[in-house]
Scaffold this active site. Sequence first.
Site, PDB file in Angstrom:
ATOM      1  NE  ARG A  67      69.546  12.784  21.977  1.00  0.00           N
ATOM      2  CZ  ARG A  67      69.540  11.648  22.822  1.00  0.00           C
ATOM      3  NH1 ARG A  67      69.147  12.206  24.145  1.00  0.00           N
ATOM      4  NH2 ARG A  67      69.928  10.464  22.572  1.00  0.00           N
ATOM      5  CB  THR A 107      74.464  12.143  30.787  1.00  0.00           C
ATOM      6  OG1 THR A 107      74.458  10.890  30.356  1.00  0.00           O
ATOM      7  CG2 THR A 107      74.897  13.099  29.956  1.00  0.00           C
ATOM      8  N   GLY A 166      67.959  -0.022  37.480  1.00  0.00           N
ATOM      9  CA  GLY A 166      67.931   0.750  36.322  1.00  0.00           C
ATOM     10  C   GLY A 166      66.530   0.698  35.851  1.00  0.00           C
ATOM     11  CD  GLU A 224      66.822   9.281  29.047  1.00  0.00           C
ATOM     12  OE1 GLU A 224      65.841   9.065  29.894  1.00  0.00           O
ATOM     13  OE2 GLU A 224      67.722  10.298  29.309  1.00  0.00           O
ATOM     14  N   PRO A 226      73.592   1.729  40.890  1.00  0.00           N
ATOM     15  CG  PRO A 226      75.635   1.781  41.856  1.00  0.00           C
ATOM     16  CD  PRO A 226      74.159   2.389  41.704  1.00  0.00           C
ATOM     17  CG  LEU A 249      63.348   9.031  33.339  1.00  0.00           C
ATOM     18  CD1 LEU A 249      63.043   7.590  34.098  1.00  0.00           C
ATOM     19  CD2 LEU A 249      64.679   9.067  32.917  1.00  0.00           C
ATOM     20  N   GLY A 267      57.947  11.372  34.956  1.00  0.00           N
ATOM     21  CA  GLY A 267      57.358  12.293  34.331  1.00  0.00           C
ATOM     22  C   GLY A 267      58.552  12.941  33.413  1.00  0.00           C
ATOM     23  N   GLY A 275      82.476  -0.842   4.120  1.00  0.00           N
ATOM     24  CA  GLY A 275      83.499  -2.154   4.198  1.00  0.00           C
ATOM     25  C   GLY A 275      84.587  -1.719   5.235  1.00  0.00           C
ATOM     26  N   GLY A 291      69.883  12.334  38.867  1.00  0.00           N
ATOM     27  CA  GLY A 291      70.378  11.383  39.616  1.00  0.00           C
ATOM     28  C   GLY A 291      69.368  10.300  39.884  1.00  0.00           C
TER      29      GLY A 291
END
Length: 387
Positions: free
Chosen positions: A93, A167, A140, A366, A137, A242, A240, A342, A133
């Site tokens: 996804r 990604t 975020g 996100e 680093p 995101l 927008g 279990g 992009g």
Amino acid sequence: MIAPTALFALDTLLTDEEREIRQTVRRVCDKEIRPHVTGWFESGELPARELARALGGIGVLGMHLDGYGCAGLGAVAYGLACLELEAADSGLRSLVSVQGSLAMYAIWKYGSEEQKQEWLPAMAAGERIGCFGLTEPDFGSDPGGMRTTARRDGSDWVLDGTKMWITNGSVSDVAVVWARTDEGVRGFLVPAGTPGFSAHDVKHKVSLRASVTSELVLDGVRLPADAMLPGARGLSGPLGCLNEARFGIVFGAMGAALDCLETAIAYAAERQVFARPLSSYQLTQEKLADMALELGKGLLLAVHLGRLKEAGTLTPEQVSAGKLNNVREALDIARTCRTLLGASGITLEYPVIRHAVNLESVLTYEGTSEIHTLVLGRALTGVAAFH
């Protein structure tokens, strides 16, 4: 026995076309993804290009966009596709979300006609892959602090900086890179192979292993003037995009939860404990009932937000509410299902632990759960607790 979704009669809220799209994506996942995804996860490798072509062949890449080879379908149909993809694996996804709702959407929304014609038809077909992009680093949740820069040199632009946790990065044909300029934050299309541009895969991941995650390095990357996305100025451009991707997560997380719950129900029916099926115990039934309730509420919320999106009235705060609630509940469902399995729950023989560790990433990307909580807090109080 009934399906968990039957408790809420979810199908009565969907059109025939939406149910057909859901089944089409499910069939592709059953044939192309489920037989192999455990191996991909274990090896940390993904045949991204082959999968992109397969997914492009059924029209799910950029399926909610109009024109340029895109299907132009509704938000709920797109959400249901995300649900089925994430029921197979969050990494799949993620591939589709980044391709369609970040990279393609950025070009579709903010690009020139020439940029749209050059990239979108091939991306919709899965012949070309894109990445987005924005994250760095050290930045975020605070994209406004980005250090990647773009400066003018004659008629060209020269980009320097680093992007992280991207990604599709190393398999992309084009990267949508956001950089700080004298005119504010602007977006640029950086084709793979451009001198000074490189992508390096992130290794040693425990989560989202069936997904390509990369670092992008831009070292004096020279681009022509027409590489800039002309319609995006400031952080409203990437934010927008995101918001589009977050919407898919609202549905997708429920797909992972549904796969976990269905697995746990089937396991509990077969597993004998003290000479009785595990499903016959009250504590087991309480867990299953509680999880079915949270799954159903999350699915109803997702469909409602989808209808709002189709009506053009969906707000960013509502998307934050959906992302915060559904990922949080999906993760709780995955963890609880693990307890029902279990010791078997920690092996890749069953999909539950794979979904659980993947959802740890979905909880963060996100927009972290903390940021979405504060978005809702700002909406309720009128006071921003972050900038």
